[in-house]
Design a protein around this motif. Structure first.
Motif, short mmCIF file in Angstrom:
data_model
loop_
_atom_site.label_atom_id
_atom_site.label_comp_id
_atom_site.label_asym_id
_atom_site.label_seq_id
_atom_site.Cartn_x
_atom_site.Cartn_y
_atom_site.Cartn_z
N GLY A 1 0.82 -1.20 0.00
CA GLY A 1 0.00 0.00 0.00
C GLY A 1 0.85 1.25 0.00
N PRO A 2 0.27 2.36 -0.43
CA PRO A 2 1.06 3.59 -0.62
C PRO A 2 1.44 4.29 0.67
CG PRO A 2 -1.27 3.99 -1.08
CD PRO A 2 -1.14 2.52 -0.83
N GLY A 3 0.74 4.05 1.74
CA GLY A 3 1.04 4.76 2.98
C GLY A 3 0.38 6.12 3.01
N PRO A 4 0.89 7.06 3.80
CA PRO A 4 2.14 6.93 4.57
C PRO A 4 1.97 6.04 5.79
CG PRO A 4 1.14 9.04 5.04
CD PRO A 4 0.30 8.41 3.96
N HIS A 5 2.99 5.17 6.02
CA HIS A 5 2.95 4.23 7.12
C HIS A 5 3.77 4.77 8.29
CE1 HIS A 5 1.31 1.26 4.34
NE2 HIS A 5 2.29 1.54 3.51
N PRO A 6 3.32 4.51 9.51
CA PRO A 6 4.22 4.73 10.64
C PRO A 6 5.37 3.73 10.55
CG PRO A 6 2.30 3.51 11.36
CD PRO A 6 2.05 3.89 9.93
N ALA A 7 6.45 4.00 11.25
CA ALA A 7 7.63 3.14 11.13
C ALA A 7 8.31 2.98 12.48
CB ALA A 7 8.63 3.73 10.12
N VAL A 8 9.09 1.92 12.58
CA VAL A 8 9.84 1.62 13.79
C VAL A 8 11.25 1.21 13.42
CG1 VAL A 8 10.01 0.21 15.88
CG2 VAL A 8 7.76 0.87 15.02
N LEU A 9 12.24 1.84 14.05
CA LEU A 9 13.63 1.38 13.96
C LEU A 9 13.83 0.37 15.08
CD1 LEU A 9 16.57 1.54 12.90
CD2 LEU A 9 16.92 3.43 14.52
N LEU A 10 14.15 -0.87 14.72
CA LEU A 10 14.40 -1.93 15.70
C LEU A 10 15.89 -2.01 16.00
CD1 LEU A 10 12.17 -4.99 14.67
CD2 LEU A 10 11.93 -3.51 16.66
N LEU A 11 16.23 -2.12 17.28
CA LEU A 11 17.63 -2.13 17.70
C LEU A 11 17.92 -3.41 18.47
CD1 LEU A 11 17.61 1.60 18.79
CD2 LEU A 11 18.62 0.66 16.71
N ALA B 1 6.17 0.11 8.92
CA ALA B 1 7.42 -0.18 8.22
C ALA B 1 8.49 -0.38 9.29
CB ALA B 1 7.80 0.97 7.30
N VAL B 2 9.43 -1.29 9.03
CA VAL B 2 10.38 -1.68 10.07
C VAL B 2 11.78 -1.78 9.48
CG1 VAL B 2 10.93 -3.36 11.87
CG2 VAL B 2 8.55 -3.04 11.17
N LEU B 3 12.76 -1.23 10.18
CA LEU B 3 14.16 -1.32 9.77
C LEU B 3 15.00 -1.83 10.93
CD1 LEU B 3 16.44 -0.54 7.65
CD2 LEU B 3 16.66 1.60 8.93
N ARG C 1 13.11 7.79 8.11
CA ARG C 1 12.23 8.95 7.96
C ARG C 1 12.15 9.42 6.51
NH1 ARG C 1 15.47 11.13 12.06
NH2 ARG C 1 16.00 12.95 10.79
N GLU C 2 13.22 9.18 5.74
CA GLU C 2 13.28 9.68 4.37
C GLU C 2 12.69 8.73 3.34
OE1 GLU C 2 17.36 10.67 3.62
OE2 GLU C 2 17.37 12.35 5.03
N GLN C 3 12.21 7.56 3.76
CA GLN C 3 11.71 6.58 2.80
C GLN C 3 10.33 6.95 2.26
OE1 GLN C 3 13.91 4.26 1.58
NE2 GLN C 3 15.04 5.67 2.94
N PRO C 4 10.13 6.77 0.95
CA PRO C 4 8.79 6.99 0.39
C PRO C 4 7.78 6.06 1.06
CG PRO C 4 10.43 6.71 -1.34
CD PRO C 4 11.11 6.36 -0.06
#
Length: 359
Positions: free
Chosen positions: A105-115, A162-164, A214-217
């Motif tokens: 889906g196009p989003g915008p999606h919330p996102a989480v940086l996993l550490l 979205a997850v990184l 934060r900069e990802q489409p």
């Protein structure tokens, strides 16, 4: 030895030498006198000075704002999302391997940086939290041991995030074959001899990873949170403290007063793992809860367990009590969990639901 005593006694110096302070006594005296210069205060001047100090000491070298030169190495369609293996440029210009989960889906999606955690397991990094593209029995076993068989990334992306996750320097693809616990001191020493420090490198790469996300489409840059377990928890709350673009923070099973962690027998005084979490000079200025208090008034969720053998429960509760002063109008949530040092499916589900509620 007897001859030395006779000589000292003849000079009238033996009583002074005999009364010399032993090493353990000297350390105990220093510890009892320790008081961070910038202990939390409820005023704007404290925040301004504490934030500048934390950024200066934690973010070494920091983020110079340079481009990431992202390289996609592979993609895999999964249930409701796409998993992407990639590299991005880190704080020292090296290639940082990462796994990214992109919802459909196009989003915008919330996102989480996993550490990811420390775990004294260095051949795994990002794969501790996000299921890799290829079958990996070691990653599956890690998820089973610490996360109840559930990859944290799967839980979050199923909730719409979205997850990184990246490999911290020293873990995963940024380690070396055979790297083990006893190699940590050599790595830390090597970096200090070059004017750097391990924890600062880790924190700086985390800072850049958050900017990349934060900069990802398709990602809502106003809703990019951080979540970490164990050492990843420390990485999460310290990043949220020094980076005001972090929208919310979940820190699972790493928060305690420094006093609690410096008691005889505690794990921070044993082995070498502490080198990856120590910032030279920071303790003079700020205790752990003082740093985390810089997150306020943004939302913070902390998990801790009375059964956790790595963190004395009274020290955890003391840190939580200190932190509550920084959120007088709410926004700090603490959860006491059973089972010790674990972040299983129930905790993951609570964290995902909590993050979804944050504006």
């Amino acid at each position: 030895m007897q001859r030395r005593r006779e000589i000292l006694a003849g000079l009238g110096l033996w009583p002074l030498a005999a009364g010399a302070e032993g090493l353990d006594a000297a350390l105990a005296r220093l510890q009892s006198a320790w008081q961070p210069r910038l202990a939390w205060r409820a005023d704007a001047a404290w925040r301004t000075e504490a934030l500048a100090t934390a950024r200066r000491l934690v973010l070494r070298p920091g983020d110079d704002g340079s481009a990431f030169a992202t390289e996609v190495l592979g993609e895999q369609a999964r249930d409701g999302h796409t998993a992407v293996a990639l590299t991005l440029r880190g704080a020292f210009g090296d290639r940082v391997p990462a796994l990214f989960l992109r919802p459909r889906g196009p989003g915008p999606h919330p996102a989480v940086l996993l550490l990811h955690d420390h775990g004294a397991r260095f051949d795994l990094g990002k794969e501790k939290l996000i299921r890799p593209l290829a079958d990996d029995t070691a990653a599956e076993a890690w998820a089973q041991r610490w996360f109840g068989g559930s990859f944290v990334g799967d839980t979050l992306v199923a909730t719409g995030f979205a997850v990184l996750a990246i490999d911290a320097p020293g873990w995963g693809e940024r380690s070396r074959p055979g790297f083990a616990k006893d190699d940590q001191q050599a790595l830390a020493n090597h970096l200090m001899q070059l004017g750097h420090h391990w924890a600062g490198w880790i924190a700086s790469d985390d800072l850049r990873a958050h900017r990349w996300l934060r900069e990802q489409p398709g990602v809502d840059p106003r809703r990019v949170a951080v979540l970490g377990f164990s050492m990843g928890s420390l990485r999460a709350w310290q990043l949220a403290a020094v980076c005001e673009e972090v929208s919310a923070c979940v820190a699972a099973h790493w928060m305690c007063t420094r006093e609690g962690l410096l008691r005889a027998g505690e794990h921070t005084l044993q082995g070498q793992s502490a080198f990856s979490m120590l910032h030279p000079g920071l303790a003079t200025e700020l205790d752990h809860p003082d740093v985390a208090a810089l997150i306020a008034p943004r939302p913070l969720l902390l998990f801790g367990s009375p059964e956790d053998r790595l963190f004395p429960w009274d020290g955890v509760q003391a840190a939580w009590a200190q932190l509550r002063r920084a959120w007088p109008k709410g926004g700090l949530t603490t959860r006491s969990t059973a089972g010790g040092h674990r972040f299983g499916p129930e905790q993951q589900a609570e964290a995902a639901a909590w993050l979804a509620r944050q504006a």
